[in-house]
Design a protein around this motif. Structure first.
Motif, PDB file in Angstrom:
ATOM      1  N   LEU A 140       0.811  -1.319   0.048  1.00  0.00           N
ATOM      2  CA  LEU A 140       0.102  -0.214  -0.183  1.00  0.00           C
ATOM      3  C   LEU A 140       0.936   1.192  -0.119  1.00  0.00           C
ATOM      4  N   GLY A 141       1.980   1.224   0.412  1.00  0.00           N
ATOM      5  CA  GLY A 141       2.973   2.599   0.406  1.00  0.00           C
ATOM      6  C   GLY A 141       2.150   3.410   1.728  1.00  0.00           C
ATOM      7  N   ASP A 142       2.182   4.520   1.046  1.00  0.00           N
ATOM      8  CA  ASP A 142       1.540   5.498   1.818  1.00  0.00           C
ATOM      9  C   ASP A 142      -0.020   5.663   1.617  1.00  0.00           C
ATOM     10  N   ASP A 143      -0.605   4.929   0.639  1.00  0.00           N
ATOM     11  CA  ASP A 143      -1.966   5.111   0.037  1.00  0.00           C
ATOM     12  C   ASP A 143      -3.048   5.045   1.234  1.00  0.00           C
ATOM     13  N   VAL A 144      -2.807   4.077   2.125  1.00  0.00           N
ATOM     14  CA  VAL A 144      -3.842   3.796   3.352  1.00  0.00           C
ATOM     15  C   VAL A 144      -3.032   3.836   4.636  1.00  0.00           C
ATOM     16  N   PRO A 145      -3.268   4.400   6.007  1.00  0.00           N
ATOM     17  CA  PRO A 145      -2.532   4.264   6.879  1.00  0.00           C
ATOM     18  C   PRO A 145      -2.751   2.746   7.483  1.00  0.00           C
ATOM     19  N   ILE A 146      -1.592   2.427   7.833  1.00  0.00           N
ATOM     20  CA  ILE A 146      -1.540   0.840   8.344  1.00  0.00           C
ATOM     21  C   ILE A 146      -1.295   0.897   9.870  1.00  0.00           C
ATOM     22  N   GLY A 147      -2.076   0.312  10.800  1.00  0.00           N
ATOM     23  CA  GLY A 147      -2.031   0.263  11.984  1.00  0.00           C
ATOM     24  C   GLY A 147      -1.762  -1.400  12.517  1.00  0.00           C
ATOM     25  N   THR A 148      -1.442  -1.306  13.546  1.00  0.00           N
ATOM     26  CA  THR A 148      -1.144  -2.542  14.149  1.00  0.00           C
ATOM     27  C   THR A 148      -1.591  -2.790  15.762  1.00  0.00           C
ATOM     28  N   VAL A 149      -1.649  -3.807  16.302  1.00  0.00           N
ATOM     29  CA  VAL A 149      -1.782  -3.985  17.602  1.00  0.00           C
ATOM     30  C   VAL A 149      -0.548  -4.409  18.715  1.00  0.00           C
TER      31      VAL A 149
END
Lengths: 254, 254
Positions: free
Chosen positions: B84-93
């Motif tokens: 995704l690169g910077d297209d969608v913010p990626i979160g984790t737990v």
């Protein structure tokens, strides 16, 4: 699929057929009655909301009944060591219960737990990668924890409820190759716990090399007998379900 | 109980009484309809057995629908960044889903996730310690992660299903004092997910200072509307339940 993965699948299919052919035939694994069952039972208290007073109760109970060990979440290891010292072996969990942490974090969590005094590490393998046939990554993670903590009793949790028989077989092979001491059926946090069928399959792959630990949903002595007959050599029982189970067990052991 | 804890309990009781008195009265929180609901929805895929192809599907879906972000287990963060690169913010737990890891490991897990490119961290607070009124330890752990990752969007997961109202209030106070950006109701792995009542209570404590994230068991547009009206400003929905939910949502947003 690469050549190594193909070879794992081929060997697993052979083992599965052998196991299917021998179903109903005794595994040759005898239920020992010459020692108290307490010596193969570990009591776990792994709920997210386990309070400090419950942890203390678990420690007291384990000491009084001479259990094989207790299992607590990592944040409670130091507390239990302070309470129990060397009286009862204290174990903890690594990458629990989803197994989807980064391998570096599983290694760090294992190292810290051992530093704090944990003697056994029940580590959830990476289930998603196993199911995607990334066997090399699954193996490397297991081996990294093994290398980081060579003296710990390393138990690999498979979460059999989420796996097909071939995946259970390959997980057992990878665990043995990585140098694990035992393979455990379940976290107790998935849809199902240990079944005699899964235990029997795991035992047929592992022979006498490794312990097979039945865990998850064990609440009465009948199920305990069934799991032992199927090939389990150790049992992990949730502390909340202990009262009846332990009474049943003591009765059985007599 | 020490003085600091007594003061927390005293303040929490006052807040609870105020909230109880104002029940039925609007929280003053308006459901915004001037922008797509997609911009406040994060899609999660956190199952232990999530495969790489499912993770890839999630990435594709999130990009196509312009969602606020996705949440994946730590082992998948690098993979999603590559896709995704910077297209969608990626979160984790972090410390997920039990929250009972050692604080040092939560910090290490958070630091590694940010290093890998995660922009938001949904961290489970230590529920057992909160319930045992060890507020100082709960706070210090939150603050340690906050200090270690000052630029991340830090979301504290309370697991409201396991908490009493006073504990929910104190958890919100501790999260705000530790510098969190948002407080989330649920992991999706406990007995219950978000309820309008819990969301309303959290909003009443936090005012407009922090986001309230409703999560767990959200499967239809009616429940989404109820949670937004109660004060939720962000929503986290499981990817497996997306098809119907998203259709419902799009309909609602029109």
């Amino acid at each position: 699929m690469n050549l190594v993965n193909k070879e794992y699948h081929r060997r697993a299919r052979v083992l599965l057929e052998n196991w299917q052919d021998s179903r109903g035939v005794s595994t040759g694994f005898e239920v020992s009655t010459d020692k108290s069952l307490a010596t193969i039972i570990e009591l776990n208290l792994l709920g997210a909301d386990a309070s400090i007073s419950e942890v203390n109760k678990l420690c007291k109970f384990a000491r009084e009944h001479g259990l094989a060990g207790i299992g607590v979440n990592p944040v409670h290891v130091e507390r239990c060591i302070q309470t129990l010292g060397d009286d009862v072996p204290i174990g903890t969990v690594i990458g629990f219960p989803l197994g989807a942490n980064h391998p570096q974090i599983k290694v760090a969590e294992a190292e810290l737990a051992v530093k704090h005094g944990a003697r056994s590490l029940s580590m959830v393998l990476n289930i998603g990668l196993l199911k995607t046939s990334n066997f090399q990554e699954v193996f490397e993670e297991l081996r990294a924890v093994r290398y980081a903590c060579p003296d710990a009793d390393l138990i690999v949790i498979l979460e059999t409820a989420l796996l097909e028989p071939l995946q259970i077989i390959i997980a057992c092979m990878l665990s043995r190759e990585a140098g694990a001491d035992a393979v455990m059926t379940s976290t107790g946090f998935s849809s199902m716990g240990a079944t005699p069928e899964d235990v029997s399959l795991m035992r047929s792959v592992l022979g006498d090399d490794l312990d097979v630990v039945a865990s998850g949903g064990i609440t009465d002595s009948d199920s305990i007998v069934g799991l032992l007959k199927a090939g389990a050599s150790r049992l992990t029982i949730g502390f909340s379900s202990t009262d009846d189970t332990l009474s049943g067990l003591i009765k059985y052991a007599d």
